[in-house]
Design a protein around this motif. Structure first.
Motif, PDB file in Angstrom:
ATOM      1  N   PHE A  97     -12.115  35.113  -7.636  1.00  0.00           N
ATOM      2  CA  PHE A  97     -12.740  34.532  -8.823  1.00  0.00           C
ATOM      3  C   PHE A  97     -12.690  35.539  -9.966  1.00  0.00           C
ATOM      4  N   LEU A  98     -12.286  35.052 -11.137  1.00  0.00           N
ATOM      5  CA  LEU A  98     -12.264  35.885 -12.343  1.00  0.00           C
ATOM      6  C   LEU A  98     -13.049  35.194 -13.448  1.00  0.00           C
ATOM      7  N   ARG A  99     -13.868  35.970 -14.143  1.00  0.00           N
ATOM      8  CA  ARG A  99     -14.486  35.495 -15.375  1.00  0.00           C
ATOM      9  C   ARG A  99     -13.853  36.282 -16.503  1.00  0.00           C
ATOM     10  N   LEU A 100     -13.274  35.568 -17.443  1.00  0.00           N
ATOM     11  CA  LEU A 100     -12.596  36.207 -18.570  1.00  0.00           C
ATOM     12  C   LEU A 100     -13.529  36.222 -19.774  1.00  0.00           C
ATOM     13  N   GLU A 101     -13.719  37.395 -20.354  1.00  0.00           N
ATOM     14  CA  GLU A 101     -14.581  37.489 -21.531  1.00  0.00           C
ATOM     15  C   GLU A 101     -13.932  36.833 -22.736  1.00  0.00           C
ATOM     16  N   LYS A 102     -12.603  36.887 -22.800  1.00  0.00           N
ATOM     17  CA  LYS A 102     -11.872  36.202 -23.869  1.00  0.00           C
ATOM     18  C   LYS A 102     -11.032  35.107 -23.221  1.00  0.00           C
ATOM     19  N   PRO A 103     -11.342  33.824 -23.508  1.00  0.00           N
ATOM     20  CA  PRO A 103     -10.607  32.728 -22.883  1.00  0.00           C
ATOM     21  C   PRO A 103      -9.099  32.829 -23.121  1.00  0.00           C
ATOM     22  N   LEU A 104      -8.357  32.337 -22.134  1.00  0.00           N
ATOM     23  CA  LEU A 104      -6.900  32.427 -22.106  1.00  0.00           C
ATOM     24  C   LEU A 104      -6.290  31.030 -22.160  1.00  0.00           C
ATOM     25  N   ASP A 105      -5.258  30.857 -22.979  1.00  0.00           N
ATOM     26  CA  ASP A 105      -4.538  29.586 -23.007  1.00  0.00           C
ATOM     27  C   ASP A 105      -3.899  29.384 -21.643  1.00  0.00           C
ATOM     28  N   PHE A 106      -4.157  28.229 -21.025  1.00  0.00           N
ATOM     29  CA  PHE A 106      -3.705  27.995 -19.654  1.00  0.00           C
ATOM     30  C   PHE A 106      -3.013  26.647 -19.510  1.00  0.00           C
ATOM     31  N   ASP A 107      -2.702  26.001 -20.617  1.00  0.00           N
ATOM     32  CA  ASP A 107      -2.102  24.660 -20.581  1.00  0.00           C
ATOM     33  C   ASP A 107      -2.989  23.688 -19.809  1.00  0.00           C
ATOM     34  N   ALA A 108      -4.293  23.809 -19.989  1.00  0.00           N
ATOM     35  CA  ALA A 108      -5.234  22.954 -19.273  1.00  0.00           C
ATOM     36  C   ALA A 108      -5.105  21.504 -19.720  1.00  0.00           C
ATOM     37  N   VAL A 109      -5.573  20.590 -18.880  1.00  0.00           N
ATOM     38  CA  VAL A 109      -5.453  19.173 -19.182  1.00  0.00           C
ATOM     39  C   VAL A 109      -6.169  18.788 -20.467  1.00  0.00           C
ATOM     40  N   ASP A 110      -7.255  19.490 -20.811  1.00  0.00           N
ATOM     41  CA  ASP A 110      -7.976  19.180 -22.045  1.00  0.00           C
ATOM     42  C   ASP A 110      -7.568  20.100 -23.205  1.00  0.00           C
ATOM     43  N   ARG A 111      -6.554  20.908 -22.976  1.00  0.00           N
ATOM     44  CA  ARG A 111      -5.993  21.837 -23.970  1.00  0.00           C
ATOM     45  C   ARG A 111      -6.964  22.935 -24.400  1.00  0.00           C
ATOM     46  N   GLN A 112      -8.048  23.104 -23.661  1.00  0.00           N
ATOM     47  CA  GLN A 112      -9.017  24.152 -23.961  1.00  0.00           C
ATOM     48  C   GLN A 112      -8.646  25.415 -23.195  1.00  0.00           C
ATOM     49  N   PRO A 113      -8.889  26.590 -23.795  1.00  0.00           N
ATOM     50  CA  PRO A 113      -8.603  27.834 -23.077  1.00  0.00           C
ATOM     51  C   PRO A 113      -9.537  27.996 -21.878  1.00  0.00           C
ATOM     52  N   VAL A 114      -9.120  28.823 -20.948  1.00  0.00           N
ATOM     53  CA  VAL A 114      -9.805  28.999 -19.672  1.00  0.00           C
ATOM     54  C   VAL A 114     -10.525  30.345 -19.633  1.00  0.00           C
ATOM     55  N   ASP A 115     -11.748  30.341 -19.116  1.00  0.00           N
ATOM     56  CA  ASP A 115     -12.462  31.612 -18.924  1.00  0.00           C
ATOM     57  C   ASP A 115     -13.027  31.765 -17.513  1.00  0.00           C
ATOM     58  N   LEU A 116     -12.954  30.707 -16.702  1.00  0.00           N
ATOM     59  CA  LEU A 116     -13.372  30.771 -15.300  1.00  0.00           C
ATOM     60  C   LEU A 116     -12.172  30.399 -14.431  1.00  0.00           C
ATOM     61  N   VAL A 117     -11.759  31.327 -13.574  1.00  0.00           N
ATOM     62  CA  VAL A 117     -10.569  31.129 -12.749  1.00  0.00           C
ATOM     63  C   VAL A 117     -10.939  31.352 -11.292  1.00  0.00           C
ATOM     64  N   PHE A 118     -10.739  30.337 -10.479  1.00  0.00           N
ATOM     65  CA  PHE A 118     -10.964  30.483  -9.035  1.00  0.00           C
ATOM     66  C   PHE A 118      -9.635  30.194  -8.358  1.00  0.00           C
ATOM     67  N   ALA A 119      -9.012  31.236  -7.826  1.00  0.00           N
ATOM     68  CA  ALA A 119      -7.713  31.091  -7.157  1.00  0.00           C
ATOM     69  C   ALA A 119      -7.926  30.969  -5.654  1.00  0.00           C
ATOM     70  N   LEU A 120      -7.112  30.129  -5.029  1.00  0.00           N
ATOM     71  CA  LEU A 120      -7.155  29.963  -3.577  1.00  0.00           C
ATOM     72  C   LEU A 120      -5.790  30.287  -2.990  1.00  0.00           C
TER      73      LEU A 120
END
Length: 154
Positions: free
Chosen positions: A79-102
């Motif tokens: 799990f990563l919390r990003l202090e500065k959101p990152l463009d991630f090509d999300a479905v809602d086009r919003q940048p990402v700041d919470l990342v949970f990788a499996l």
């Protein structure tokens, strides 16, 4: 299945700024190597291959990158919390700041899907995500994730 069974404390990190999704995957590879003994390059390659099938940014600032790998005995996470959101090509086009990788074994079937559903359900809770965003200590984030009532699946 519970988040506490798939998420080690050393696999939870807070990052200030990441320049790209590729850099994020490299950092996830390093975390997976340290926490679970996985080969960083294998992790990065598997995450990128999965991402090429379609973005894993699920919206509301959350991304759930995931991959199947050799060398993994059971489903594990980072799990990563990003202090500065990152463009991630999300479905809602919003940048990402919470990342949970499996990361799952190549042959994992239902366990991988159960873990993905558990993480997705946990991070769909806006109030819970607000708590995660309000904390910048990895130990606190791990405690929140592993003690949350929604962090358990049947």
């Amino acid at each position: 299945m519970e988040l506490s069974s798939i998420l080690k404390p050393e696999a939870v990190k807070v990052f200030g700024t990441l320049s790209s999704k590729k850099r994020l995957f490299q950092d996830l590879g390093e975390i997976a190597a340290t926490a679970y003994g996985l080969r960083p390059n294998d992790v990065v390659e598997a995450l990128q291959e999965r991402e090429n099938l379609g973005p894993t940014g699920v919206g509301h600032g959350v991304a759930l990158p995931h991959a199947r790998l050799s060398g993994v005995n059971s489903v594990v996470g980072a799990f990563l919390r990003l202090e500065k959101p990152l463009d991630f090509d999300a479905v809602d086009r919003q940048p990402v700041d919470l990342v949970f990788a499996l990361f799952a074994p190549l042959e994992s079937g239902v366990d991988h899907l159960k873990a993905l559903a558990l993480v997705s359900r946990t991070l769909r809770d806006e109030a819970f995500c607000a708590k995660l965003r309000a904390n910048d200590q990895a130990a606190t984030l791990h405690a929140l994730l592993t003690e949350s009532p929604s962090s358990q699946a049947a």
